[in-house]
Design an enzyme around this catalytic site. Structure first.
Site, PDB file in Angstrom:
ATOM      1  N   ASP A 139       5.167  15.844   7.334  1.00 30.69           N
ATOM      2  CA  ASP A 139       6.314  15.275   6.914  1.00 30.69           C
ATOM      3  C   ASP A 139       6.782  16.004   5.422  1.00 30.69           C
ATOM      4  O   ASP A 139       7.853  15.961   5.282  1.00 30.69           O
ATOM      5  CB  ASP A 139       6.174  13.599   6.820  1.00 30.69           C
ATOM      6  CG  ASP A 139       4.588  13.335   5.953  1.00 30.69           C
ATOM      7  OD1 ASP A 139       4.019  14.152   5.829  1.00 30.69           O
ATOM      8  OD2 ASP A 139       4.403  12.139   5.734  1.00 30.69           O
ATOM      9  N   GLY A 141      -4.184  -3.085   6.208  1.00 30.16           N
ATOM     10  CA  GLY A 141      -4.708  -1.898   5.567  1.00 30.16           C
ATOM     11  C   GLY A 141      -5.654  -1.096   6.338  1.00 30.16           C
ATOM     12  O   GLY A 141      -6.551  -0.127   6.182  1.00 30.16           O
ATOM     13  N   SER A 166       0.690  -1.995   8.504  1.00 26.28           N
ATOM     14  CA  SER A 166       1.141  -3.495   8.304  1.00 26.28           C
ATOM     15  C   SER A 166       1.862  -3.730   7.354  1.00 26.28           C
ATOM     16  O   SER A 166       2.771  -4.474   7.361  1.00 26.28           O
ATOM     17  CB  SER A 166      -0.315  -4.156   8.060  1.00 26.28           C
ATOM     18  OG  SER A 166      -0.807  -3.861   6.691  1.00 26.28           O
ATOM     19  N   GLU A 168       8.670  -0.506  -1.253  1.00 27.36           N
ATOM     20  CA  GLU A 168       7.318   0.143  -1.302  1.00 27.36           C
ATOM     21  C   GLU A 168       7.222   1.062  -2.399  1.00 27.36           C
ATOM     22  O   GLU A 168       6.263   1.186  -2.872  1.00 27.36           O
ATOM     23  CB  GLU A 168       6.873   0.460   0.164  1.00 27.36           C
ATOM     24  CG  GLU A 168       5.435   0.613  -0.001  1.00 27.36           C
ATOM     25  CD  GLU A 168       4.696   0.495   1.416  1.00 27.36           C
ATOM     26  OE1 GLU A 168       5.555  -0.031   2.618  1.00 27.36           O
ATOM     27  OE2 GLU A 168       3.817   1.073   1.481  1.00 27.36           O
ATOM     28  N   ASP A 226       7.232   5.466   8.514  1.00 28.95           N
ATOM     29  CA  ASP A 226       6.671   3.976   9.022  1.00 28.95           C
ATOM     30  C   ASP A 226       7.676   3.181   9.356  1.00 28.95           C
ATOM     31  O   ASP A 226       8.048   2.542  10.257  1.00 28.95           O
ATOM     32  CB  ASP A 226       5.559   3.553   8.019  1.00 28.95           C
ATOM     33  CG  ASP A 226       4.271   4.322   7.896  1.00 28.95           C
ATOM     34  OD1 ASP A 226       4.320   5.202   8.633  1.00 28.95           O
ATOM     35  OD2 ASP A 226       3.449   4.002   6.855  1.00 28.95           O
TER      36      ASP A 226
HETATM   37  P1  ADP Z   1      -1.435  -0.294   6.231  1.00 27.29           P
HETATM   38  O1  ADP Z   1       0.252  -0.405   5.943  1.00 27.29           O
HETATM   39  O2  ADP Z   1      -1.981   0.947   6.920  1.00 27.29           O
HETATM   40  O3  ADP Z   1      -1.834  -1.583   6.948  1.00 27.29           O
HETATM   41  P2  ADP Z   1      -1.059  -0.544   3.103  1.00 27.29           P
HETATM   42  O4  ADP Z   1      -2.202  -0.338   2.129  1.00 27.29           O
HETATM   43  O5  ADP Z   1      -0.006   0.287   3.185  1.00 27.29           O
HETATM   44  O6  ADP Z   1      -2.127  -0.292   4.748  1.00 27.29           O
HETATM   45  O7  ADP Z   1      -0.573  -2.045   3.299  1.00 27.29           O
HETATM   46  C1  ADP Z   1      -1.544  -3.217   3.298  1.00 27.29           C
HETATM   47  C2  ADP Z   1      -1.134  -4.259   2.628  1.00 27.29           C
HETATM   48  O8  ADP Z   1      -0.030  -4.780   2.873  1.00 27.29           O
HETATM   49  C3  ADP Z   1      -1.947  -5.479   2.547  1.00 27.29           C
HETATM   50  O9  ADP Z   1      -3.121  -5.251   1.744  1.00 27.29           O
HETATM   51  C4  ADP Z   1      -1.190  -6.511   1.896  1.00 27.29           C
HETATM   52  O10 ADP Z   1      -0.943  -6.472   0.659  1.00 27.29           O
HETATM   53  C5  ADP Z   1       0.330  -6.206   2.724  1.00 27.29           C
HETATM   54  N1  ADP Z   1       0.368  -6.509   3.864  1.00 27.29           N
HETATM   55  C6  ADP Z   1       0.360  -6.278   5.199  1.00 27.29           C
HETATM   56  N2  ADP Z   1       0.557  -7.055   6.013  1.00 27.29           N
HETATM   57  C7  ADP Z   1       0.516  -8.335   5.556  1.00 27.29           C
HETATM   58  C8  ADP Z   1       0.586  -9.647   5.908  1.00 27.29           C
HETATM   59  N3  ADP Z   1       0.613 -10.113   7.159  1.00 27.29           N
HETATM   60  N4  ADP Z   1       0.648 -10.806   5.107  1.00 27.29           N
HETATM   61  C9  ADP Z   1       0.237 -10.387   3.766  1.00 27.29           C
HETATM   62  N5  ADP Z   1       0.312  -9.008   3.026  1.00 27.29           N
HETATM   63  C10 ADP Z   1       0.261  -8.261   4.132  1.00 27.29           C
HETATM   64 MG    MG Z   2       1.352   1.152   4.708  1.00 30.62          MG
END
Ligand code: ADP
Ligand code: MG
Length: 361
Positions: A29, A114, A119, A152, A164
């Site tokens: 990327d 995470g 997510s 973000e 993503d």
């Molecule tokens: P990934 O995207 O790989 O899961 P990231 O560090 O980029 O990891 O994002 C994770 C963060 O996004 C979590 O620590 C939280 O702050 C936020 N997050 C993601 N999904 C949720 C959810 N369903 N509810 C609340 N916060 C969330």
């Molecule tokens: Mg992420």
């Protein structure tokens, strides 16, 4: 807890977005190349009820928060918590000129937080979809992906690319997104019914991953500079002889990027043809390139890939994501993915003494 129990009324809008995993196209990327992520079955769901005024109340079931977080649209401030993603979304909508009012919100998710399955983008896009519907905002899908990325980048403060958000906005269930990260041209490719997606998290995370990632980016820039191209994307297989004349380790780094771009193109062809054997071979080749040329794998991940190779129901396996730990993505015979993954995890525990987890299916 239901929305009704929490807020005393039912939601008027329900929106969701999936997590994603990258099938192939790793470290391409930032070199202007190709990526091929696919959605996973797990999703984040947002229930929402607009209310008068500009106050937002929001609770996410999956972060163990006892009472809703509240704030007023227009007064967003970063706190270093999950609520930054929510505030980032209302902040970016307002900044782009979209009028967002108050709302009660409940978030539930089956995407592991995470865990490298994005997510964060699932949350951003589910929220954006909910606001778009609730306030009739004229937002197109690609614009929505960019708004999520901007939230973000600029509000949460994470310097992520747009892959993503594009994947979880544009690719539906059982679809992959073929994305050119330079032009942002994209197309959706259905996953073949003859392959089942498997993702296993190694449970290993290296603390130096960020520094090593920066180093790889710098090596790619250096290689492109020495070869006289704007980005490694501008090279192809015919350039490999002069690529390999670069000083060590730049030649191998660039070779990974050039061959990986070709593997993405070949993988798209294999997907379209439903040729899972060829796709599996490309997964293994990609893994070897990341292990030997790009040097972003670790022994635990290599072990998971080797165990997959010894499993007849698995067509192919490779490290997915930036590396130095993280997850392995595999393609398995339909209906056999779970059993194959569990056998691999058990053997991994016996040999490595570590607990890997099956994230998909
Ligand atoms: P990934 O995207 O790989 O899961 P990231 O560090 O980029 O990891 O994002 C994770 C963060 O996004 C979590 O620590 C939280 O702050 C936020 N997050 C993601 N999904 C949720 C959810 N369903 N509810 C609340 N916060 C969330
Ligand atoms: Mg992420």
């Amino acid at each position: 807890m239901t929305f009704y129990e929490l807020y005393g009324a039912p939601p008027s809008v329900r929106a969701s977005a999936p997590g994603r995993v990258n099938l192939i196209g790793e470290h391409t990327d930032y070199n202007g190349g190709y990526v091929l992520p696919t959605t996973i079955p797990q999703r984040t769901t947002v229930e929402l009820l607009p209310r008068p005024g500009g106050a937002i109340r929001a609770l996410s079931i999956d972060v163990g928060q006892p009472t809703p977080f509240d704030y007023v649209v227009g007064t967003e401030s970063r706190r270093g918590r999950w609520t930054d993603y929510l505030q980032g979304v209302t902040w970016v909508l307002s900044k782009a000129g979209f009028a967002v009012g108050g709302a009660d919100i409940l978030i539930t998710s089956t995407v592991p937080l995470g865990g490298g399955l994005s997510s964060s983008a699932a949350l951003e896009i589910a929220l954006l979809r909910a606001f778009r519907e609730a306030f009739s905002l004229p937002i197109g899908d690609v614009q929505m992906a960019r708004l999520g990325q901007q939230a973000e980048n600029e509000f949460v403060g994470a310097p992520v690319g747009v892959m993503d958000q594009m994947a979880c906005t544009l690719a539906g269930n059982g679809e992959a997104l073929f994305l050119d990260t330079r032009s942002l041209e994209w197309s959706v490719v259905p996953m073949p019914a003859s392959a089942e997606l498997v993702v296993i998290n190694s449970g290993v995370a290296h603390s130096h991953a960020k520094g090593d990632y920066r180093m790889r980016r710098a090596e790619c820039e250096q290689a492109a500079g020495l070869l006289g191209v704007a980005a490694l994307r501008d090279l192809d297989a015919g350039d490999l002889p002069r690529v390999m004349r670069l000083p060590e380790p730049l030649g191998r780094r660039a070779r990974h990027v050039v061959t990986e771009d070709d593997r993405v193109l070949a993988a798209v062809e294999a997907l379209r043809a439903g040729n899972v054997a060829s796709l599996g071979g490309l997964f293994y080749a990609s893994h070897e390139s990341m292990r030997d040329d790009y040097e972003v794998s670790i022994p635990e991940i290599d072990l998971l890939v080797e165990l997959a190779r010894a499993t007849p129901d698995v067509y192919g396996a490779r490290l997915t994501g930036g590396g130095f730990g993280g997850s392995v993505v595999m393609l398995a015979r339909p209906g056999r993915g779970r059993a194959a993954a569990e056998a691999i995890v058990a053997e991994f525990a016996a040999r490595a003494g570590k607990a890997a987890t099956v994230l998909v299916p």
